[in-house]
Design a protein around this motif. Structure first.
Motif, mmCIF file in Angstrom:
data_model
loop_
_atom_site.group_PDB
_atom_site.id
_atom_site.type_symbol
_atom_site.label_atom_id
_atom_site.label_comp_id
_atom_site.label_asym_id
_atom_site.label_seq_id
_atom_site.Cartn_x
_atom_site.Cartn_y
_atom_site.Cartn_z
ATOM 1 N N LYS A 119 0.924 -1.106 0.165
ATOM 2 C CA LYS A 119 0.094 -0.117 -0.180
ATOM 3 C C LYS A 119 0.767 1.219 -0.122
ATOM 4 O O LYS A 119 0.419 2.324 -0.646
ATOM 5 C CB LYS A 119 -1.104 -0.041 1.182
ATOM 6 N N TYR A 120 1.795 1.350 0.789
ATOM 7 C CA TYR A 120 2.844 2.271 0.868
ATOM 8 C C TYR A 120 3.286 2.537 -0.697
ATOM 9 O O TYR A 120 3.573 3.763 -1.238
ATOM 10 C CB TYR A 120 4.281 1.975 1.803
ATOM 11 N N ILE A 121 3.766 1.573 -1.264
ATOM 12 C CA ILE A 121 4.239 1.529 -2.873
ATOM 13 C C ILE A 121 3.413 2.397 -3.822
ATOM 14 O O ILE A 121 3.741 3.137 -4.530
ATOM 15 C CB ILE A 121 4.864 0.294 -3.242
ATOM 16 N N ALA A 122 2.035 1.686 -3.508
ATOM 17 C CA ALA A 122 1.102 2.291 -4.426
ATOM 18 C C ALA A 122 0.857 3.802 -4.239
ATOM 19 O O ALA A 122 0.442 4.446 -4.994
ATOM 20 C CB ALA A 122 -0.292 1.483 -4.117
ATOM 21 N N GLU A 123 0.764 3.902 -2.927
ATOM 22 C CA GLU A 123 0.525 5.520 -2.471
ATOM 23 C C GLU A 123 1.513 6.556 -3.066
ATOM 24 O O GLU A 123 1.248 7.454 -3.711
ATOM 25 C CB GLU A 123 0.327 5.754 -0.889
ATOM 26 N N ILE A 124 2.806 5.877 -3.115
ATOM 27 C CA ILE A 124 3.965 6.877 -3.508
ATOM 28 C C ILE A 124 3.780 6.909 -4.937
ATOM 29 O O ILE A 124 3.769 8.104 -5.818
ATOM 30 C CB ILE A 124 5.452 6.219 -3.343
ATOM 31 N N MET A 125 3.540 5.510 -5.714
ATOM 32 C CA MET A 125 3.572 5.894 -7.277
ATOM 33 C C MET A 125 2.255 6.428 -7.877
ATOM 34 O O MET A 125 2.474 6.903 -8.646
ATOM 35 C CB MET A 125 3.578 4.368 -7.767
ATOM 36 N N ALA A 126 1.275 6.580 -7.062
ATOM 37 C CA ALA A 126 0.050 7.370 -7.556
ATOM 38 C C ALA A 126 0.333 8.876 -7.339
ATOM 39 O O ALA A 126 -0.279 9.463 -8.307
ATOM 40 C CB ALA A 126 -1.181 6.936 -6.445
ATOM 41 N N GLN A 127 1.142 9.147 -6.400
ATOM 42 C CA GLN A 127 1.580 10.767 -6.347
ATOM 43 C C GLN A 127 2.403 10.904 -7.413
ATOM 44 O O GLN A 127 2.357 12.217 -8.030
ATOM 45 C CB GLN A 127 1.907 10.959 -5.029
ATOM 46 N N VAL A 128 3.314 10.136 -7.741
ATOM 47 C CA VAL A 128 4.282 10.332 -8.821
ATOM 48 C C VAL A 128 3.629 10.438 -10.131
ATOM 49 O O VAL A 128 3.781 11.203 -10.993
ATOM 50 C CB VAL A 128 5.345 9.225 -9.003
ATOM 51 N N ALA A 129 2.547 9.422 -10.416
ATOM 52 C CA ALA A 129 1.835 9.407 -11.566
ATOM 53 C C ALA A 129 1.008 10.554 -11.719
ATOM 54 O O ALA A 129 0.833 11.290 -12.803
ATOM 55 C CB ALA A 129 0.764 8.061 -11.570
ATOM 56 N N ASP A 130 0.489 11.206 -10.666
ATOM 57 C CA ASP A 130 -0.324 12.482 -10.718
ATOM 58 C C ASP A 130 0.581 13.716 -11.145
ATOM 59 O O ASP A 130 0.145 14.401 -11.858
ATOM 60 C CB ASP A 130 -0.845 12.628 -9.086
ATOM 61 N N ALA A 131 1.664 13.797 -10.648
ATOM 62 C CA ALA A 131 2.724 14.704 -10.910
ATOM 63 C C ALA A 131 3.085 14.821 -12.125
ATOM 64 O O ALA A 131 3.017 15.711 -12.996
ATOM 65 C CB ALA A 131 3.949 14.751 -10.075
ATOM 66 N N VAL A 132 3.432 13.492 -12.849
ATOM 67 C CA VAL A 132 3.549 13.213 -14.213
ATOM 68 C C VAL A 132 2.763 13.455 -15.281
ATOM 69 O O VAL A 132 3.045 14.234 -16.203
ATOM 70 C CB VAL A 132 4.280 11.741 -14.510
ATOM 71 N N HIS A 133 1.259 13.208 -14.798
ATOM 72 C CA HIS A 133 0.134 13.636 -15.662
ATOM 73 C C HIS A 133 0.044 15.000 -15.977
ATOM 74 O O HIS A 133 -0.021 15.517 -16.756
ATOM 75 C CB HIS A 133 -0.816 12.891 -15.127
ATOM 76 N N TYR A 134 0.406 15.652 -14.618
ATOM 77 C CA TYR A 134 0.128 17.017 -14.784
ATOM 78 C C TYR A 134 1.300 17.805 -15.733
ATOM 79 O O TYR A 134 0.951 18.574 -16.391
ATOM 80 C CB TYR A 134 0.420 17.568 -13.355
ATOM 81 N N ALA A 135 2.463 17.262 -15.586
ATOM 82 C CA ALA A 135 3.382 17.756 -16.315
ATOM 83 C C ALA A 135 3.354 17.496 -18.025
ATOM 84 O O ALA A 135 3.217 18.349 -18.836
ATOM 85 C CB ALA A 135 4.861 17.357 -15.937
ATOM 86 N N ASN A 136 2.653 16.364 -18.144
ATOM 87 C CA ASN A 136 2.493 15.737 -19.600
ATOM 88 C C ASN A 136 1.269 16.529 -20.093
ATOM 89 O O ASN A 136 1.376 17.019 -21.235
ATOM 90 C CB ASN A 136 1.942 14.329 -19.593
ATOM 91 N N GLU A 137 0.355 17.191 -19.350
ATOM 92 C CA GLU A 137 -0.723 17.740 -19.704
ATOM 93 C C GLU A 137 -0.248 19.345 -19.963
ATOM 94 O O GLU A 137 -0.814 19.941 -20.827
ATOM 95 C CB GLU A 137 -1.810 18.173 -18.700
ATOM 96 N N GLN A 138 0.786 19.589 -19.428
ATOM 97 C CA GLN A 138 1.538 21.020 -19.916
ATOM 98 C C GLN A 138 2.448 20.913 -21.054
ATOM 99 O O GLN A 138 3.114 21.814 -21.363
ATOM 100 C CB GLN A 138 2.254 21.505 -18.674
ATOM 101 N N GLY A 139 2.292 19.756 -21.744
ATOM 102 C CA GLY A 139 3.050 19.751 -22.764
ATOM 103 C C GLY A 139 4.634 19.183 -22.414
ATOM 104 O O GLY A 139 5.527 19.124 -23.652
ATOM 105 N N ILE A 140 4.848 18.773 -21.269
ATOM 106 C CA ILE A 140 6.339 18.341 -20.773
ATOM 107 C C ILE A 140 6.458 16.776 -20.631
ATOM 108 O O ILE A 140 5.648 16.383 -19.792
ATOM 109 C CB ILE A 140 6.698 19.288 -19.587
ATOM 110 N N ILE A 141 7.277 16.168 -21.531
ATOM 111 C CA ILE A 141 7.495 14.854 -21.154
ATOM 112 C C ILE A 141 8.722 14.803 -20.485
ATOM 113 O O ILE A 141 9.837 15.440 -20.846
ATOM 114 C CB ILE A 141 7.704 14.074 -22.582
ATOM 115 N N HIS A 142 8.921 14.213 -19.394
ATOM 116 C CA HIS A 142 10.248 14.038 -18.501
ATOM 117 C C HIS A 142 11.115 13.450 -19.174
ATOM 118 O O HIS A 142 12.408 13.889 -19.318
ATOM 119 C CB HIS A 142 9.845 13.410 -17.058
ATOM 120 N N ARG A 143 11.066 12.121 -19.769
ATOM 121 C CA ARG A 143 11.924 11.201 -20.361
ATOM 122 C C ARG A 143 13.357 10.767 -19.564
ATOM 123 O O ARG A 143 14.022 9.984 -20.309
ATOM 124 C CB ARG A 143 12.556 12.312 -21.766
#
Length: 336
Positions: A119-143
């Protein structure tokens, strides 16, 4: 002050950058820059200051460093590093950002020999995915998503960092030559590794998150090879062991999410980091995530489909048709 040289750093340690930032100590070095802990005399706080390294002082590297600062400046998200100031000192560009006192995900995983609760792993990765999606929506691919570029602060909150290799859609200046592959190989999506560099998009970041999730669940990266070519071969053609083969305690639903994020085929992978995040959140709520084959849709995409009146109507008509057909067949059987 030539920041990239250790002896120069020691000699100029007491020197203020731009008359404002007092260098306290060197805290890290990445592919493009060196990072220092500094004291901001104007606002009386400690920050991290990143400066372009001596060995990265070409025209393209300078432009890429400046783009990193501009990229971070566009982003306002609780799980993405914040930029405060940028400038130039003695000919060296620099920028200041949050000073994260914790450790990166790689260091944290290395210390935790027995692994983390699912559950801790899922919580961390859900937050990371949320941040990455936000960046992607701004036209930014982390790479270049990898455990080293995700800091965990003292409260346990993940912070995505290092946008130095980010692809900025619709950018006026193109910095990557055609056919050039950027990033850390064991986290790069198969389509990118196969040479489809122009096709890099949000799903490349999704794949990287999937690999990080796999590592957190198993303490193992399935793509490590003896050589660069061997690693590429594993990414493109190797069979990825199910996480549960490495760690039998992994919940099936979380394993399914991980495997879907790591699908070789983009059509079968999560379409976005948002879809990945929604399934991770569904897992945390106790919902079962099924994974039958490569065409498995995400829980969130299914829910979106069933919010569409046309889809609901077609499903209803199909169901009624099937019921009527079965009823007629049964009546004919009993009539005989």
């Amino acid at each position: 002050m030539p920041y990239g040289q250790e002896d120069s750093y020691q000699q100029n340690k007491a020197q203020d950058v731009g008359g404002r930032y007092k260098i306290i100590q060197k805290i890290g070095r990445g592919g493009m820059g060196t990072v220092y802990r500094v004291y901001d005399k104007l606002l009386s706080r400690e920050l991290a200051l990143k400066v372009l390294s001596d060995d990265q002082f070409g025209k393209e590297e300078r432009l890429r460093f400046q783009r990193e600062a501009a990229t971070i400046a566009k982003l306002r998200h609780e799980h993405i590093i914040r930029l405060y100031d940028c400038g130039e000192y003695n000919g060296y560009p620099y920028f200041t950002m949050d000073l994260i006192e914790g450790e990166n995900l790689f260091e944290m995983c290395k210390k935790k020999k027995r692994g983390f609760p699912a559950k801790y792993i899922a919580e961390i990765m859900a937050q990371v995915a949320d941040a990455v999606h936000y960046a992607n929506e701004q036209g930014i691919i982390h790479r270049d998503l990898k455990p080293d570029n995700i800091m965990i602060d003292p409260t346990g909150k993940p912070v995505v960092m290092d946008f130095g290799l980010a692809k900025v859609q619709h950018a006026e200046t193109k910095l990557t030559c055609d056919g050039t592959m950027l990033g850390t190989l064991i986290y790069i999506a198969p389509e990118y590794v196969s040479g489809k560099v122009k096709d890099v998009d949000a799903q490349n970041d999704v794949y990287a998150i999937g690999v990080i999730l796999y590592e957190m669940l198993t303490r193992y990266n399935p793509f490590h090879g003896r050589t660069h070519t061997d690693t590429m071969d594993k990414i493109l053609f190797g069979k990825v062991p199910k996480p549960s083969k490495k760690n039998p305690r992994i919940p099936k639903s979380l394993e399914n999410i991980c495997l879907k994020a790591m699908e070789r085929s983009k059509k079968s992978r999560y379409a976005s980091a948002y879809d990945l995040k929604k399934d991770l959140e569904a897992f945390l709520r106790g919902k079962k995530i099924v994974y039958k084959n490569s065409s498995l849709p995400s829980l969130s995409s299914l829910s979106q489909q069933f919010q569409n009146p046309k889809v609901v109507m077609m499903a209803l008509i199909t169901t009624i048709f099937i019921i009527i057909t079965i009823t007629l067949v049964l009546l004919l059987v009993y009539a005989r």
